[in-house]
Write an enzyme that holds these catalytic residues in place. Structure first.
Site, mmCIF file in Angstrom:
data_model
loop_
_atom_site.group_PDB
_atom_site.id
_atom_site.type_symbol
_atom_site.label_atom_id
_atom_site.label_comp_id
_atom_site.label_asym_id
_atom_site.label_seq_id
_atom_site.Cartn_x
_atom_site.Cartn_y
_atom_site.Cartn_z
ATOM 1 N N LEU A 1 38.895 32.094 31.702
ATOM 2 C CA LEU A 1 40.076 32.477 32.473
ATOM 3 C C LEU A 1 40.097 33.992 32.490
ATOM 4 O O LEU A 1 39.839 34.632 31.455
ATOM 5 C CB LEU A 1 41.352 31.945 31.821
ATOM 6 C CG LEU A 1 41.634 30.438 31.930
ATOM 7 C CD1 LEU A 1 42.823 30.058 31.052
ATOM 8 C CD2 LEU A 1 41.895 30.034 33.374
ATOM 9 N N ASP A 2 40.403 34.598 33.627
ATOM 10 C CA ASP A 2 40.393 36.057 33.669
ATOM 11 C C ASP A 2 41.586 36.625 32.901
ATOM 12 O O ASP A 2 42.489 35.901 32.476
ATOM 13 C CB ASP A 2 40.318 36.577 35.111
ATOM 14 C CG ASP A 2 41.531 36.212 35.956
ATOM 15 O OD1 ASP A 2 42.652 36.217 35.421
ATOM 16 O OD2 ASP A 2 41.362 35.932 37.156
ATOM 17 N N LYS A 3 41.596 37.932 32.730
ATOM 18 C CA LYS A 3 42.585 38.595 31.875
ATOM 19 C C LYS A 3 44.018 38.284 32.302
ATOM 20 O O LYS A 3 44.905 38.071 31.460
ATOM 21 C CB LYS A 3 42.349 40.113 31.892
ATOM 22 C CG LYS A 3 43.317 40.903 31.024
ATOM 23 C CD LYS A 3 43.068 42.399 31.144
ATOM 24 C CE LYS A 3 44.105 43.182 30.322
ATOM 25 N NZ LYS A 3 43.947 44.646 30.479
#
Length: 243
Positions: A104-106
């Protein structure tokens, strides 16, 4: 079955392949009694006798974990820019080597799996056979039915074709709305790119399920072990030990 030594260490769940290459090149790994410095040196996955820093490298107990990832953490073991990583959530747990299954991205949050079983992880992330992923997405406008239909139809973005398996309106306020979007395969920032192409901005993005496994009431930043039934439902039976 024989593979390169670095891959054998990874397949046994002892460390990542890149970490294995570093250990091997630095002379810290013995294979059947002798130091091997070539990460591609052939070794038997099951039978090879491997030592790391003089200690027998035993097969660790297989681990399958679910984390409710908070927003603001990057999905990596180490970050060259010094940002906090998802491993902060496991501080003090002494779990040994575990790796995220997908990412999952930041700016995204929600359900993220971890394991030291590379074969199970590969089944989860396989774009052909892996489970679908369900997201709840808060957006900065109220999409009409034509926009929802366009998400399901899909569109070309550079060299990639992006589409949602399902896209429905959950609820709407005066200026923004929550959507439920299901993907059958994950591409880098796929939902954000798909919505951006329609002029829709993302305010929050939360993964709420992977296949039959729901995030449920797991508190943000907390993790739990998956049950054998959950492991099997996602990608095959749990192993007593990795290898």
């Amino acid at each position: 079955m024989r593979h390169g030594l670095a891959r054998v260490l990874s397949k046994r769940g002892l460390c990542s392949r890149s970490e294995a290459e570093t250990l091997i090149r630095s002379g810290r790994v013995r294979l059947d009694g002798r130091i091997v410095r070539d990460p591609e040196h052939p070794a038997d996955v099951q039978q090879a006798r491997i030592e790391i820093d003089g200690a027998h490298a035993v097969h660790p107990t297989a681990r399958y974990l679910a984390l409710n990832k908070p927003r603001g953490l990057v999905t990596t073991a180490r970050d060259e820019r010094g940002r906090d990583t998802i491993y902060r959530c496991f501080d003090g747990a002494e779990l040994g080597w575990i790796a995220p299954v997908g990412r999952l991205d930041k700016a995204s949050e929600g359900l993220l799996l971890f394991t030291n079983d590379p074969q199970w992880a590969a089944r989860i992330t396989d774009p052909e056979t892996g489970p679908s992923k369900t997201y709840h997405v808060q957006v900065d406008r109220i999409p009409d039915q034509s926009m929802l239909s366009a998400m399901r139809t899909g569109m070309q973005d550079g060299d990639e074709f992006l589409r949602a398996t399902s896209a429905v309106l959950l609820r709407a306020g005066e200026k923004n709305a929550w959507l439920e979007i299901v993907l059958d395969e994950g591409r880098n920032r796929q939902i954000r790119r798909l919505l951006a192409a329609l002029g829709i901005g993302v305010l929050r993005l939360v993964r709420v399920a992977i296949g039959p496994l729901a995030l449920g009431e797991l508190p943000k930043g907390q993790w739990r072990e998956l049950t054998p039934e959950e492991v099997a439902a996602l990608g095959g039976e749990a192993l007593g030990s990795v290898g």
